[in-house]
Design a protein around this motif. Structure first.
Motif, short mmCIF file in Angstrom:
data_model
loop_
_atom_site.label_atom_id
_atom_site.label_comp_id
_atom_site.label_asym_id
_atom_site.label_seq_id
_atom_site.Cartn_x
_atom_site.Cartn_y
_atom_site.Cartn_z
N GLY A 53 28.55 47.81 -28.71
CA GLY A 53 28.99 48.85 -27.77
C GLY A 53 30.48 49.39 -28.30
O GLY A 53 30.77 49.37 -29.45
N LYS A 54 31.14 49.46 -27.36
CA LYS A 54 32.85 50.03 -27.69
C LYS A 54 33.38 48.94 -28.44
O LYS A 54 34.48 49.20 -29.24
CB LYS A 54 33.45 50.58 -26.28
CG LYS A 54 32.80 51.45 -25.27
CD LYS A 54 32.38 52.81 -26.23
CE LYS A 54 32.04 53.71 -25.29
NZ LYS A 54 30.83 53.68 -24.75
N SER A 55 33.26 47.72 -28.01
CA SER A 55 33.88 46.68 -28.83
C SER A 55 33.27 46.65 -30.26
O SER A 55 34.20 46.29 -31.04
CB SER A 55 33.49 45.38 -28.17
OG SER A 55 33.99 45.04 -26.74
N ILE A 57 33.09 49.49 -32.15
CA ILE A 57 33.94 50.44 -32.65
C ILE A 57 35.37 49.92 -32.79
O ILE A 57 35.99 50.29 -33.79
CB ILE A 57 34.02 51.72 -31.80
CG1 ILE A 57 32.72 52.36 -31.59
CG2 ILE A 57 34.96 52.87 -32.08
CD1 ILE A 57 32.58 53.26 -30.49
N GLU A 147 40.45 49.15 -15.61
CA GLU A 147 40.13 50.26 -16.58
C GLU A 147 40.98 51.49 -16.19
O GLU A 147 41.33 51.76 -14.88
CB GLU A 147 38.59 50.53 -16.86
CG GLU A 147 37.90 49.34 -17.40
CD GLU A 147 38.15 48.95 -18.94
OE1 GLU A 147 38.86 49.82 -19.72
OE2 GLU A 147 37.24 48.23 -19.35
N ALA A 154 33.97 52.75 -17.36
CA ALA A 154 34.15 53.08 -18.70
C ALA A 154 35.17 52.53 -19.52
O ALA A 154 36.42 52.10 -19.01
CB ALA A 154 34.38 54.51 -18.86
N PRO A 155 34.69 51.58 -20.45
CA PRO A 155 35.64 50.79 -21.35
C PRO A 155 36.91 51.75 -21.85
O PRO A 155 36.64 52.45 -22.71
CB PRO A 155 34.99 50.21 -22.64
CG PRO A 155 33.63 50.35 -22.05
CD PRO A 155 33.53 51.56 -21.33
N THR A 156 38.09 51.54 -21.47
CA THR A 156 39.19 52.15 -21.66
C THR A 156 40.32 51.55 -21.87
O THR A 156 40.66 51.03 -23.13
CB THR A 156 39.47 53.46 -20.75
OG1 THR A 156 39.48 52.69 -19.44
CG2 THR A 156 38.61 54.59 -20.44
N THR A 159 39.39 48.30 -24.24
CA THR A 159 39.12 48.33 -25.68
C THR A 159 40.61 48.70 -26.12
O THR A 159 41.08 48.38 -27.36
CB THR A 159 38.26 49.68 -25.99
OG1 THR A 159 38.50 50.78 -25.25
CG2 THR A 159 37.02 49.23 -25.63
#
Length: 321
Positions: A53-55, A57, A147, A154-156, A159
């Motif tokens: 996921g975002k991790s 990226i 977050e 949402a991962p903000t 991240t």
């Protein structure tokens, strides 16, 4: 509250949230963080960075930072790892796994396979009690209170915290390796930053046209030489040595000063003792000379002999400016 004010307020709130979280990360830099950095530094292999996921990226960005600062690194997506990409990991590699919760399904499947091998596992997680943290050899704490997302979903901020911890790790390794600006240039030969560290005057001058005339060259031929060579100047050369320069400005001053230019030569209108630069000087240092004296061109010498010309436009084109 109108739309504009709402946008500004929400943006500031998000920035404040993330900046406060980043400040709090300093309290998590501890002996375990230092041990993880030391282990990577002493290892003989690469750093494999994985996540989902975002991790994932963020993992990609950390890999890029490590590679550009002297620590060989490879990205491996956690989901792809259990479908064949586990072969990416070699026996001497160190694995960094990034996950906010540390309890995602992909992580729970992947970690046992990593643990079967000889590789050490480093976790970057916000949950020190997670499955990932409990199974890792080193845990880097990237905990955040909430977050920036108003729904805390949402991962903000999380991240951002992962990214900052990755940067801190990379910088510590850079310092341990004594990674210099010259090393940086080797890893970034095509970028503007790298060019400031390696591009030399000769690299530019050798591809430019080389305008030159002698002291007794007719002024009309001097004008032609300046026009054809497209550098806005010409060197006045005698026995391969620079004795003067004629610029576009010199031509304009000549036309305003003399009614009859028929008998003038380069010697009559040239400026003596022009500013010069050695061919092995860094281009960025040549820029400093241009800025200091308010000039757009520099004549270039090699072993006290005329080599060519560089123009301010060359430095702009190369990204030095």
């Amino acid at each position: 509250m109108n739309t504009k004010n709402a946008i500004i307020a929400n943006a500031i709130k998000a920035i404040d949230n993330e900046s406060n979280a980043i400040k709090n990360l300093a309290s998590f830099i501890d002996d375990e963080f230092a041990a993880a950095v030391s282990f990577i530094y002493k290892s003989k292999g690469r750093v494999i960075v994985t996540g989902v996921g975002k991790s994932a990226i963020i993992a990609n960005k950390i890999v890029a930072t490590l590679n550009s600062t002297g620590t060989p690194a490879v990205f491996m997506h956690a989901a792809d790892a259990i479908h064949g990409d586990l072969g990416t990991i070699l026996k001497d590699d160190v694995v960094i796994c990034i996950s906010k919760s540390g309890n995602t399904a992909e992580i729970k499947v992947l970690v046992p396979f990593i643990k079967e091998g000889p590789n050490k596992l480093i976790a970057i997680t916000a949950n020190k009690n997670s499955f990932l943290a409990q199974q890792s050899d080193f845990v880097i704490n990237a905990h955040v209170e909430k977050e920036a997302c108003p729904h805390n979903l949402a991962p903000t901020t999380s991240t951002t915290a992962q990214l900052v911890m990755g940067d801190a790790l990379a910088i510590c390794l850079l310092e341990l390796r004594g990674f210099s600006s010259q090393d940086f240039a080797k890893y970034h030969p095509g970028g503007a930053l790298g060019k400031k560290l390696y591009l030399r005057v000769k690299d530019i001058a050798m591809v430019n046209l080389k305008p030159q005339v002698s002291v007794d060259t007719d002024v009309r031929d001097v004008i032609v030489e300046i026009s054809e060579k497209l550098m806005g100047v010409t060197a006045v050369v005698e026995n391969e040595k620079i004795i003067g320069i004629v610029t576009d400005g010199d031509i304009r001053r000549m036309l305003s000063k003399y009614d009859n230019i028929g008998k003038l030569t380069a010697q009559d209108i040239m400026s003596e003792n022009p500013k010069t630069v050695g061919c092995d000087v860094l281009a960025v240092d040549a820029l400093d000379i241009m800025e200091k004296y308010g000039i757009s061109q520099l004549l270039v010498e090699k072993e006290n002999k005329y080599f060519g010309v560089i123009h301010l436009h060359d430095l702009i084109k190369e990204g030095i400016i």
